[in-house]
Design a protein around this motif. Structure first.
Motif, PDB file in Angstrom:
ATOM      1  N   ALA A   5      43.056  49.503  21.216  1.00 19.95           N
ATOM      2  CA  ALA A   5      43.540  48.340  21.954  1.00 19.95           C
ATOM      3  C   ALA A   5      42.865  48.277  23.315  1.00 19.95           C
ATOM      4  CB  ALA A   5      45.062  48.424  22.123  1.00 19.95           C
ATOM      5  N   ILE A   6      42.258  47.146  23.610  1.00 21.83           N
ATOM      6  CA  ILE A   6      41.607  46.956  24.908  1.00 21.83           C
ATOM      7  C   ILE A   6      42.232  45.742  25.587  1.00 21.83           C
ATOM      8  CG2 ILE A   6      39.449  46.539  26.145  1.00 21.83           C
ATOM      9  CD1 ILE A   6      37.964  47.844  23.847  1.00 21.83           C
ATOM     10  N   ASP A   7      42.956  45.980  26.659  1.00 19.12           N
ATOM     11  CA  ASP A   7      43.576  44.909  27.427  1.00 19.12           C
ATOM     12  C   ASP A   7      42.886  44.781  28.776  1.00 19.12           C
ATOM     13  OD1 ASP A   7      45.713  44.132  25.628  1.00 19.12           O
ATOM     14  OD2 ASP A   7      46.613  46.084  26.051  1.00 19.12           O
ATOM     15  N   GLY A   8      43.170  43.664  29.450  1.00 14.71           N
ATOM     16  CA  GLY A   8      42.607  43.464  30.772  1.00 14.71           C
ATOM     17  C   GLY A   8      42.541  41.993  31.116  1.00 14.71           C
ATOM     18  N   PRO A   9      42.243  41.681  32.373  1.00 15.40           N
ATOM     19  CA  PRO A   9      42.192  40.297  32.822  1.00 15.40           C
ATOM     20  C   PRO A   9      40.944  39.573  32.339  1.00 15.40           C
ATOM     21  CG  PRO A   9      41.486  41.749  34.577  1.00 15.40           C
ATOM     22  CD  PRO A   9      41.981  42.639  33.469  1.00 15.40           C
ATOM     23  N   GLY A  10      40.944  38.246  32.502  1.00 18.43           N
ATOM     24  CA  GLY A  10      39.796  37.443  32.102  1.00 18.43           C
ATOM     25  C   GLY A  10      38.538  37.824  32.861  1.00 18.43           C
ATOM     26  N   GLY A  11      37.411  37.822  32.169  1.00 15.49           N
ATOM     27  CA  GLY A  11      36.130  38.114  32.797  1.00 15.49           C
ATOM     28  C   GLY A  11      35.839  39.588  32.972  1.00 15.49           C
ATOM     29  N   ALA A  12      36.721  40.450  32.457  1.00 15.87           N
ATOM     30  CA  ALA A  12      36.503  41.898  32.603  1.00 15.87           C
ATOM     31  C   ALA A  12      35.462  42.416  31.617  1.00 15.87           C
ATOM     32  CB  ALA A  12      37.811  42.656  32.419  1.00 15.87           C
ATOM     33  N   GLY A  13      35.075  41.578  30.658  1.00 19.65           N
ATOM     34  CA  GLY A  13      34.102  42.002  29.663  1.00 19.65           C
ATOM     35  C   GLY A  13      34.732  42.573  28.411  1.00 19.65           C
ATOM     36  N   LYS A  14      36.014  42.290  28.205  1.00 16.75           N
ATOM     37  CA  LYS A  14      36.721  42.854  27.048  1.00 16.75           C
ATOM     38  C   LYS A  14      36.049  42.492  25.733  1.00 16.75           C
ATOM     39  CE  LYS A  14      40.680  40.905  27.695  1.00 16.75           C
ATOM     40  NZ  LYS A  14      40.294  40.063  28.857  1.00 16.75           N
ATOM     41  N   ASP A  91      38.263  24.788  30.605  1.00 17.40           N
ATOM     42  CA  ASP A  91      39.435  23.957  30.333  1.00 17.40           C
ATOM     43  C   ASP A  91      40.316  24.595  29.258  1.00 17.40           C
ATOM     44  OD1 ASP A  91      40.993  21.525  30.571  1.00 17.40           O
ATOM     45  OD2 ASP A  91      40.175  20.954  28.623  1.00 17.40           O
ATOM     46  N   ILE A  92      39.681  25.078  28.211  1.00 12.45           N
ATOM     47  CA  ILE A  92      40.436  25.706  27.128  1.00 12.45           C
ATOM     48  C   ILE A  92      40.953  27.078  27.547  1.00 12.45           C
ATOM     49  CG2 ILE A  92      40.322  26.527  24.735  1.00 12.45           C
ATOM     50  CD1 ILE A  92      40.417  23.471  25.139  1.00 12.45           C
ATOM     51  N   SER A  93      40.278  27.720  28.472  1.00  5.08           N
ATOM     52  CA  SER A  93      40.765  28.999  28.988  1.00  5.08           C
ATOM     53  C   SER A  93      42.127  28.824  29.651  1.00  5.08           C
ATOM     54  CB  SER A  93      39.759  29.573  29.992  1.00  5.08           C
ATOM     55  OG  SER A  93      40.227  30.801  30.524  1.00  5.08           O
ATOM     56  N   ILE A  94      42.252  27.756  30.446  1.00  3.96           N
ATOM     57  CA  ILE A  94      43.533  27.472  31.096  1.00  3.96           C
ATOM     58  C   ILE A  94      44.585  27.103  30.055  1.00  3.96           C
ATOM     59  CG2 ILE A  94      44.734  25.949  32.705  1.00  3.96           C
ATOM     60  CD1 ILE A  94      42.839  27.951  34.024  1.00  3.96           C
ATOM     61  N   ALA A  95      44.186  26.296  29.063  1.00  2.00           N
ATOM     62  CA  ALA A  95      45.113  25.906  28.000  1.00  2.00           C
ATOM     63  C   ALA A  95      45.612  27.135  27.251  1.00  2.00           C
ATOM     64  CB  ALA A  95      44.438  24.928  27.038  1.00  2.00           C
ATOM     65  N   ALA A  96      44.708  28.083  27.007  1.00  2.00           N
ATOM     66  CA  ALA A  96      45.079  29.313  26.302  1.00  2.00           C
ATOM     67  C   ALA A  96      46.109  30.107  27.093  1.00  2.00           C
ATOM     68  CB  ALA A  96      43.841  30.167  26.044  1.00  2.00           C
ATOM     69  N   SER A  97      45.905  30.179  28.414  1.00  2.00           N
ATOM     70  CA  SER A  97      46.856  30.889  29.260  1.00  2.00           C
ATOM     71  C   SER A  97      48.223  30.230  29.195  1.00  2.00           C
ATOM     72  CB  SER A  97      46.355  30.911  30.710  1.00  2.00           C
ATOM     73  OG  SER A  97      47.237  31.637  31.541  1.00  2.00           O
ATOM     74  N   THR A 172      38.515  30.542  41.615  1.00  2.00           N
ATOM     75  CA  THR A 172      39.867  30.029  41.840  1.00  2.00           C
ATOM     76  C   THR A 172      40.666  29.993  40.552  1.00  2.00           C
ATOM     77  OG1 THR A 172      39.150  28.669  43.718  1.00  2.00           O
ATOM     78  CG2 THR A 172      41.204  28.034  42.623  1.00  2.00           C
ATOM     79  N   GLU A 173      40.047  29.499  39.479  1.00  2.00           N
ATOM     80  CA  GLU A 173      40.744  29.407  38.194  1.00  2.00           C
ATOM     81  C   GLU A 173      41.034  30.788  37.625  1.00  2.00           C
ATOM     82  OE1 GLU A 173      38.257  26.896  35.820  1.00  2.00           O
ATOM     83  OE2 GLU A 173      39.052  25.050  36.716  1.00  2.00           O
ATOM     84  N   LEU A 174      40.094  31.728  37.836  1.00  2.00           N
ATOM     85  CA  LEU A 174      40.300  33.085  37.332  1.00  2.00           C
ATOM     86  C   LEU A 174      41.478  33.752  38.040  1.00  2.00           C
ATOM     87  CD1 LEU A 174      37.622  35.692  36.467  1.00  2.00           C
ATOM     88  CD2 LEU A 174      39.355  36.303  38.141  1.00  2.00           C
ATOM     89  N   LYS A 175      41.548  33.592  39.363  1.00  2.00           N
ATOM     90  CA  LYS A 175      42.657  34.173  40.114  1.00  2.00           C
ATOM     91  C   LYS A 175      43.986  33.542  39.702  1.00  2.00           C
ATOM     92  CE  LYS A 175      40.220  35.691  44.283  1.00  2.00           C
ATOM     93  NZ  LYS A 175      40.071  35.486  45.746  1.00  2.00           N
ATOM     94  N   GLN A 176      43.957  32.231  39.423  1.00  2.00           N
ATOM     95  CA  GLN A 176      45.176  31.564  38.983  1.00  2.00           C
ATOM     96  C   GLN A 176      45.620  32.092  37.627  1.00  2.00           C
ATOM     97  OE1 GLN A 176      47.144  29.223  40.712  1.00  2.00           O
ATOM     98  NE2 GLN A 176      48.530  29.785  39.025  1.00  2.00           N
ATOM     99  N   ARG A 177      44.645  32.304  36.727  1.00  2.00           N
ATOM    100  CA  ARG A 177      45.011  32.824  35.411  1.00  2.00           C
ATOM    101  C   ARG A 177      45.509  34.264  35.531  1.00  2.00           C
ATOM    102  NH1 ARG A 177      42.151  32.980  29.371  1.00  2.00           N
ATOM    103  NH2 ARG A 177      44.112  33.565  28.401  1.00  2.00           N
ATOM    104  N   ASP A 178      44.898  35.046  36.400  1.00  2.00           N
ATOM    105  CA  ASP A 178      45.394  36.404  36.629  1.00  2.00           C
ATOM    106  C   ASP A 178      46.870  36.369  37.019  1.00  2.00           C
ATOM    107  OD1 ASP A 178      42.914  37.480  36.115  1.00  2.00           O
ATOM    108  OD2 ASP A 178      42.472  38.028  38.195  1.00  2.00           O
TER     109      ASP A 178
END
Length: 221
Positions: A5-14, A91-97, A172-178
């Motif tokens: 299992a590999i978890d982590g925030p967006g853009g971490a390279g998971k 756009d879909i990244s935000i929708a997914a969140s 900005t969007e990445l920090k918001q999703r975090d």
């Protein structure tokens, strides 16, 4: 069966790291985030606000999402349409969140994810794999990097795909999703208690992969 299992925030390279790790080990790679993105895409196409949780839950009955594996590569389908590329926009990244915070959505995808791990050796990445989906995984990793580095990676990835992107907006969007992911009531983004922390800030892709590979090998050998 062995589950990693590999978890982590967006853009971490998971996704990149998990895909490479699965290939190296001969396991199946499961990008769970792609499933949430597919549901986000479905809702957007139907004109359903992804922040309207009741509406999202009420329209899950029309969703037909599945994963297929071709030459070891995961492809994501909505009904018979391959949406593997269509789901990779900001756009879909935000929708997914948004949809991932809906309990009914998580329940909808839960069995699909667990069933894959029951039948195969898997490397599964997401935001709640080690804490919720596969709490008994033999290896749990929390992969992260600084917000600025993650935003730069995402920005370059989007530009390489020919998509319009501005670094400041991506950050900005990445920090918001975090924030959204770590503060949601259902399955928030947090490391599992027994997860191994891997910070890839300042590392090349190969350096990050080798660190991840050594970590996994130490656990399963």
């Amino acid at each position: 069966m062995i589950a990693i299992a590999i978890d982590g925030p967006g853009g971490a390279g998971k996704s990149t790291m998990a895909r490479a790790l699965a290939k190296e080990l001969g396991y199946i790679y499961v990008d769970t985030g792609a499933l949430y993105r597919a549901i986000g895409l479905y809702m957007r196409r139907k004109g359903i606000p992804t922040t309207d949780f009741a509406a999202v839950a009420g329209n899950l009955g029309g969703v037909e999402v599945r994963l297929a594996f071709r030459d070891g590569e995961q492809r994501v389908f909505l009904a018979e349409e391959d949406v593997s590329d269509a789901i990779r926009t900001q756009d879909i990244s935000i929708a997914a969140s948004n949809v991932s915070a809906v309990p009914e959505v998580r329940a909808f995808l839960f069995d699909l994810q667990r069933d894959l791990a029951k039948k195969n050796h898997v490397v599964m990445d997401g935001r709640d794999i080690g804490t919720v989906v596969l709490p008994n995984a033999q290896v749990k990793i929390f992969l992260t990097a600084s917000p600025e580095e993650r935003a730069q990676r995402r920005y370059l990835e989007l530009r390489e795909k020919g998509l319009e992107a501005e670094y400041d907006q991506v950050l900005t969007e990445l920090k918001q999703r975090d924030y959204d992911d770590s503060h949601r009531a259902v399955a928030p983004l947090v490391p599992a208690e027994d997860a191994i922390m891997v910070d890839s800030t300042g590392l090349t892709r190969e350096q990050a992969f080798q660190r991840l590979l050594r970590t996994v090998q130490d656990k399963i050998s």
